[in-house]
Design an enzyme around this catalytic site. Structure first.
Site, PDB file in Angstrom:
ATOM      1  N   ARG A  82       4.185  -4.852  24.251  1.00  0.00           N
ATOM      2  CA  ARG A  82       2.823  -5.359  25.312  1.00  0.00           C
ATOM      3  C   ARG A  82       2.498  -6.381  23.416  1.00  0.00           C
ATOM      4  NH1 ARG A  82       5.896  -4.578  29.034  1.00  0.00           N
ATOM      5  NH2 ARG A  82       5.090  -3.210  30.384  1.00  0.00           N
ATOM      6  N   HIS A 139       8.791 -13.088  27.505  1.00  0.00           N
ATOM      7  CA  HIS A 139       9.290 -11.625  28.313  1.00  0.00           C
ATOM      8  C   HIS A 139      10.104 -11.046  28.837  1.00  0.00           C
ATOM      9  CE1 HIS A 139       5.899  -7.392  29.311  1.00  0.00           C
ATOM     10  NE2 HIS A 139       7.161  -7.081  29.685  1.00  0.00           N
TER      11      HIS A 139
END
Length: 305
Positions: free
Chosen positions: A220, A268
């Site tokens: 993250r 991502h």
């Protein structure tokens, strides 16, 4: 049940096919919906949970549940689960290996030579003389470690709270983190995003890496302090980075990461759970919830994973 995002709606057909009797909605009409007992989500915006008075389960479609746990108004009695499936580890191992090998075997330089029509041989380094440090040794981190071992690298791992059975040396806790970082020529971040891990890779921590180390973040964005990472790359302490996750997504066009020659940005995509197994886990947990049985892959809300 409620689906809350376009990312999750791609699971709609699989849910309808597997459980045609399940009442699936994608929007809440009116002030509240007492019929919804479960939601299947990647993120849970504030304001939704209070409109679901009978909500009992919030299931993440991803391996992390931070997008759900970050909702400030999720009642404490609601159970939270995350997606776990074998293919996710292999997918992540492929992506991490790709990024490390791209740097280790000087692929960007060879691509520049190709474009320039230049024949110039490069030295091939010995992977066994370089150490890959993996932060986070859960179900995914263990698969990544095995893949990198098979490629000939020395691999070590760090876990925040407890030692895990592994084929690699494991460093545990804050007292051993500096030693772990000091040995990591490649640093791979696979930590869960929690209050304890937020900002853990700041200037002080990244500075402890050996000179010319390379950072891969596939966890993250909030775990790495982006300005600190950029500063250390620019000053030459770090050789570069491959970043798949960011504090703000999509990454703004103004970010200096976009055009930095030693930083690779990807959107991502390092790994995504396969639809079928994730849907099956969700449906299994609906049955377990109805029968009062323990849930698969339930998250401990007190620690965030």
């Amino acid at each position: 049940m409620l689906l809350t995002s376009d990312f999750v709606k791609s699971r709609y057909e699989a849910l309808r096919s597997r459980a045609p009797g399940l009442h699936v909605i994608t929007d809440i009409e009116g002030a509240s919906d007492p019929d919804v007992t479960a939601l299947f989500a990647f993120k849970l915006p504030a304001g939704i949970a209070p409109r679901l008075p009978n909500l009992r389960l919030a299931a993440s479609v991803g391996a992390g549940a931070d997008g759900i746990l970050s909702a400030p108004d999720l009642p404490p009695h609601v159970k939270v689960t995350r997606a776990v499936e074998p293919g996710l580890g292999f997918s992540m191992a492929q992506f991490v290996s790709l990024q490390i090998l791209r740097h280790f075997r000087s692929l960007p330089a060879m691509e520049r030579q190709h474009a320039a029509g230049e024949w110039k041989r490069m030295a091939v380094l010995d992977a066994s003389q370089l150490t890959v440090g993996i932060m986070g040794l859960g179900s995914i981190g263990s698969v990544v470690a095995d893949a990198l071992l098979a490629l000939g690298f020395r691999v070590i791992a760090w876990t925040r709270t407890s030692a895990r059975k592994a084929r690699v040396p494991v460093f545990v806790g804050e007292s051993q983190k500096d030693d772990f970082l000091a040995q990591s020529n490649y640093l791979v971040c696979l930590l869960p995003f929690t209050a304890e891990t937020k900002g853990t890779l700041d200037h002080a921590s990244l500075r402890k890496l050996p000179k010319d180390s390379f950072v891969v973040n596939v966890a993250r964005g909030g775990i790495v302090v982006e300005d600190d990472l950029l500063a250390l790359v620019d000053e030459g302490h770090l050789a570069g980075a491959a970043l798949d996750v960011f504090a703000s997504e999509p990454l703004p066009a103004s970010s200096p990461f976009w055009h930095h020659e030693r930083i690779l940005v990807t959107p991502h995509v390092a790994a995504q759970p396969t639809v079928g197994p994730v849907v099956e886990q969700f449906l299994e947990n609906l049955q377990r919830l109805a029968q009062g049985q323990p849930l698969l892959n339930q998250v401990d809300r007190s620690v965030g994973y």
